[in-house]
Design an enzyme around this catalytic site. Structure first.
Site, mmCIF file in Angstrom:
data_model
loop_
_atom_site.group_PDB
_atom_site.id
_atom_site.type_symbol
_atom_site.label_atom_id
_atom_site.label_comp_id
_atom_site.label_asym_id
_atom_site.label_seq_id
_atom_site.Cartn_x
_atom_site.Cartn_y
_atom_site.Cartn_z
ATOM 1 N N HIS A 232 0.832 -1.194 0.000
ATOM 2 C CA HIS A 232 0.000 0.000 0.000
ATOM 3 C C HIS A 232 0.868 1.245 0.000
ATOM 4 C CE1 HIS A 232 -2.595 3.019 2.314
ATOM 5 N NE2 HIS A 232 -3.223 2.848 1.167
ATOM 6 N N SER A 233 0.582 2.174 -0.912
ATOM 7 C CA SER A 233 1.210 3.491 -0.917
ATOM 8 C C SER A 233 2.730 3.383 -1.051
ATOM 9 C CB SER A 233 0.781 4.242 0.352
ATOM 10 O OG SER A 233 1.062 5.613 0.268
#
Length: 242
Positions: free
Chosen positions: A76-77
Site C-alpha cells: 500500500h502506498s
C-alpha cells in the site's frame, strides 16, 4: 490456500489491515500483516538509519523465516517501493504483486522520483529539529480526512497508530533489475475517492512487464481503503488469478 502478505505504507503499521485480514482468513487463506521497522510493535527501532532497504529486508527475512511460497504480496502506498524490491530479491517465492494505491517505481527510482511532492516533506523535515523524520500528515477537512478516512471514530483510531516516517525511506532507490521478477503477474488497485492536490498517479502501461494485459481496478474511496472499504478490497484480492 494462498498466502497473503500485506505491507503497510508510510506512517502506518500492521494494524492498518485489521479489518481486511479476517476476511481473507475466513476464505481459508493464510494472512500476514507485519509492522515494518519503526512502526507499531517495532516503533522503538525508528532511527535515521531506517530506510527503504531496511523495510525490504524486513519483508524478505519474514518470507524466508516462514518459508513462504506462492505469496500474494500486497503493498500500500509507499510500500509499492518495498514490494518491488522484495520481488526483485526473491521472485521465485512471489505469485502475484498487488500495488494498492501505491508508488510503482522503475529500477533505481526513489519515492521522490515516483511521487515528487514527497520532496516537500523532506524539505520541511530538514528545517526542523529532527531532519531525519517526517511526522504523519495532518487530517484535512472533508472530504479528504486522514489518508482518506473520514469517520470520526476511525480517524481517532488511525491517528493513534501512526508514527513518524524516516526521510531515508523516501530517498533510497528501489531495485528492479532481476529479469525473473518481470515475469510475476501484477495487479493495480486505485483508490479514486477525493485526493488532496499534488498527489499524482502514473498511468499504468497497457501491458505488464510479463507481456500480459495490465489489470487495473478502482475502489471508490479514499487512500486507506483497507479501513474504509475492506469488504470490497477483500473481494478484489480473493478474485486474483495468476
Amino acid at each position: 490456500m494462498s498466502t497473503y502478505l500485506l505491507v503497510h505504507g508510510a506512517w502506518h503499521d500492521g494494524r492498518a489491515w485489521n479489518r481486511l485480514a479476517p476476511l481473507l482468513q475466513a476464505a481459508g487463506h493464510r494472512v500476514l500483516h507485519p509492522s515494518l521497522t519503526g512502526y507499531g510493535d517495532k516503533a522503538h527501532l525508528l532511527g535515521p538509519e531506517v530506510g527503504l532497504e531496511t523495510h525490504v529486508e524486513d519483508v524478505v527475512r519474514l518470507i524466508k523465516d516462514e518459508d513462504l511460497t506462492d505469496v500474494v504480496l500486497v503493498g500500500h502506498s509507499y510500500a509499492g517501493l518495498v514490494i518491488a524490491s522484495v520481488a526483485n530479491d526473491v521472485p521465485e517465492r512471489i505469485a502475484h504483486l498487488v500495488y494498492l494505491d501505491a508508488m510503482v517505481p522503475e529500477h533505481g527510482e526513489s519515492a521522490v522520483d515516483v511521487q515528487p511532492i514527497t520532496q516537500q516533506l523532506i524539505d520541511l523535515a530538514a528545517a526542523s529539529d529532527t531532519p531525519w523524520r517526517i511526522p504523519p500528515l495532518p487530517e484535512l477537512p472533508p472530504p479528504f480526512g486522514l489518508f482518506g478516512v473520514t469517520d470520526p471514530a476511525d480517524v481517532a483510531w488511525l491517528r493513534a497508530t501512526l508514527s513518524d516516517h524516516p526521510v531515508l525511506c523516501l530517498q533510497q532507490p528501489g531495485r528492479l533489475d532481476n529479469p525473473a521478477a518481470r515475469r510475476i503477474p501484477r495487479t493495480h488497485i486505485h483508490c479514486v475517492g477525493p485526493a488532496p492536490e499534488g498527489i499524482t498517479r502514473r498511468p499504468v502501461p497497457a501491458t505488464q512487464p510479463n507481456g500480459s494485459p495490465s489489470r487495473v481496478h478502482e475502489v471508490p474511496t479514499g487512500h486507506d481503503c483497507m479501513i474504509t472499504m475492506p469488504k470490497e478490497l477483500g473481494e478484489l484480492l480473493l478474485n486474483l488469478s495468476g
